[in-house]
Design a protein around this motif. Sequence first.
Motif, PDB file in Angstrom:
ATOM      1  N   LEU A   1      -4.195   4.312   6.469  1.00 36.46           N
ATOM      2  CA  LEU A   1      -3.382   3.298   5.591  1.00 36.46           C
ATOM      3  C   LEU A   1      -2.462   2.566   6.229  1.00 36.46           C
ATOM      4  O   LEU A   1      -2.625   1.159   5.829  1.00 36.46           O
ATOM      5  CB  LEU A   1      -3.324   3.832   4.160  1.00 36.46           C
ATOM      6  N   VAL A   2      -1.432   3.085   6.984  1.00 33.43           N
ATOM      7  CA  VAL A   2      -0.628   2.391   7.555  1.00 33.43           C
ATOM      8  C   VAL A   2      -0.738   1.786   8.612  1.00 33.43           C
ATOM      9  O   VAL A   2      -0.450  -0.322   8.919  1.00 33.43           O
ATOM     10  CB  VAL A   2       0.953   3.666   8.164  1.00 33.43           C
TER      11      VAL A   2
ATOM     12  N   ASP B   1       5.828  -0.368   7.338  1.00 33.10           N
ATOM     13  CA  ASP B   1       5.929   0.922   6.687  1.00 33.10           C
ATOM     14  C   ASP B   1       7.154   1.622   6.960  1.00 33.10           C
ATOM     15  O   ASP B   1       8.133   1.685   7.645  1.00 33.10           O
ATOM     16  CB  ASP B   1       5.159   2.161   7.689  1.00 33.10           C
TER      17      ASP B   1
ATOM     18  N   THR C   1       1.592   4.788   1.184  1.00 34.23           N
ATOM     19  CA  THR C   1       1.599   5.538   1.689  1.00 34.23           C
ATOM     20  C   THR C   1       1.785   6.776   1.461  1.00 34.23           C
ATOM     21  O   THR C   1       1.742   7.724   0.886  1.00 34.23           O
ATOM     22  CB  THR C   1       1.228   5.071   3.408  1.00 34.23           C
TER      23      THR C   1
ATOM     24  N   SER D   1       3.953  -1.484   4.260  1.00 30.69           N
ATOM     25  CA  SER D   1       3.832   0.528   3.474  1.00 30.69           C
ATOM     26  C   SER D   1       4.240   0.913   2.480  1.00 30.69           C
ATOM     27  O   SER D   1       5.684   0.896   3.653  1.00 30.69           O
ATOM     28  CB  SER D   1       2.672   0.607   4.424  1.00 30.69           C
TER      29      SER D   1
ATOM     30  N   LYS E   1      -3.808   8.285   5.246  1.00 28.12           N
ATOM     31  CA  LYS E   1      -2.402   8.449   5.232  1.00 28.12           C
ATOM     32  C   LYS E   1      -2.493   7.395   6.162  1.00 28.12           C
ATOM     33  O   LYS E   1      -1.034   6.121   5.845  1.00 28.12           O
ATOM     34  CB  LYS E   1      -1.593   8.862   4.673  1.00 28.12           C
TER      35      LYS E   1
ATOM     36  N   SER F   1      -2.573  -1.774   7.174  1.00 26.12           N
ATOM     37  CA  SER F   1      -1.581  -2.380   6.183  1.00 26.12           C
ATOM     38  C   SER F   1      -1.132  -3.668   7.470  1.00 26.12           C
ATOM     39  O   SER F   1      -0.938  -4.602   6.979  1.00 26.12           O
ATOM     40  CB  SER F   1      -0.457  -1.679   5.378  1.00 26.12           C
TER      41      SER F   1
ATOM     42  N   ASN G   1       0.553  -1.459   0.197  1.00 25.25           N
ATOM     43  CA  ASN G   1       0.079   0.137   0.031  1.00 25.25           C
ATOM     44  C   ASN G   1       1.125   0.745   0.253  1.00 25.25           C
ATOM     45  O   ASN G   1       1.920   1.438   0.251  1.00 25.25           O
ATOM     46  CB  ASN G   1      -1.314  -0.116   1.221  1.00 25.25           C
TER      47      ASN G   1
END
Length: 252
Positions: free
Chosen positions: A164-165, A243, A141, A184, A161, A168, A139
Amino acid sequence: MNVAVVTGASSGIGQSAALHLAQRGAGVILTYSSNKNGAMDTVARIEERGGTAVALRLDLGDTAGFPAFRAEVADVLRGTFARDSFDQLVNNAGFAGSAMFEDALEEEFDRLTRGLFKGPFFLTQTLLPLLGDGGAVVNVTSNSALPHVTAPGYSVYASLKGALVVLSRYMAKEFSARGIRVNSVAPGATVTRFGGDAFAKNPEIIPELAKTFALGRVGEPDDIGTVIAMLVSEEGRWITGQDIEVSGGQNL
């Protein structure tokens, strides 16, 4: 042959990821929203190098269209790749938006939420039955979600964002039962068509922005695309739930 699905691959980071995955021998199903010419350019560049790619239109903000998109992907898998599943998913598609907190509009908030969080969430859910065991997801980010890159005007974008982290990490935990890795990647400022092609329209901002990078320049799409391709490939086989900031040391 591995098969990758890369969203938003008509330009920039998504295009770079698609090209590097194809270079590693993967077939690519790539998506575009409005930039069909860019998507066909990506396909042509992959085919010129002996690879195979198919471009499909996808509106990431329209979850109602996702089942039909999954059916298209299944058709391409069978018809082009003689497969029932794919191996790598890159959730790259998205768009920018900025406003100071007191000026943020609910309509814009909802538009960004659909494109940057709800879209990737439910697209992944929709495609998950087609993603093979032992596959990988990345993903895309943004380092705007990280403490050292907090900038006024990006409260909504960066918060989504950041969501989204977190997503993930939860995907990595839940998908691990099938051997699927999820990570991510958080780019810094990168010269793409993002933000309404802001860098092309305002090239004078690049030298000043470059001073904020430890490595002395603003990012290029290939700086990020190569890392994405590595993470979903065999080299990234022991990396999951991470990430990874890919920013040349922005604000280091």
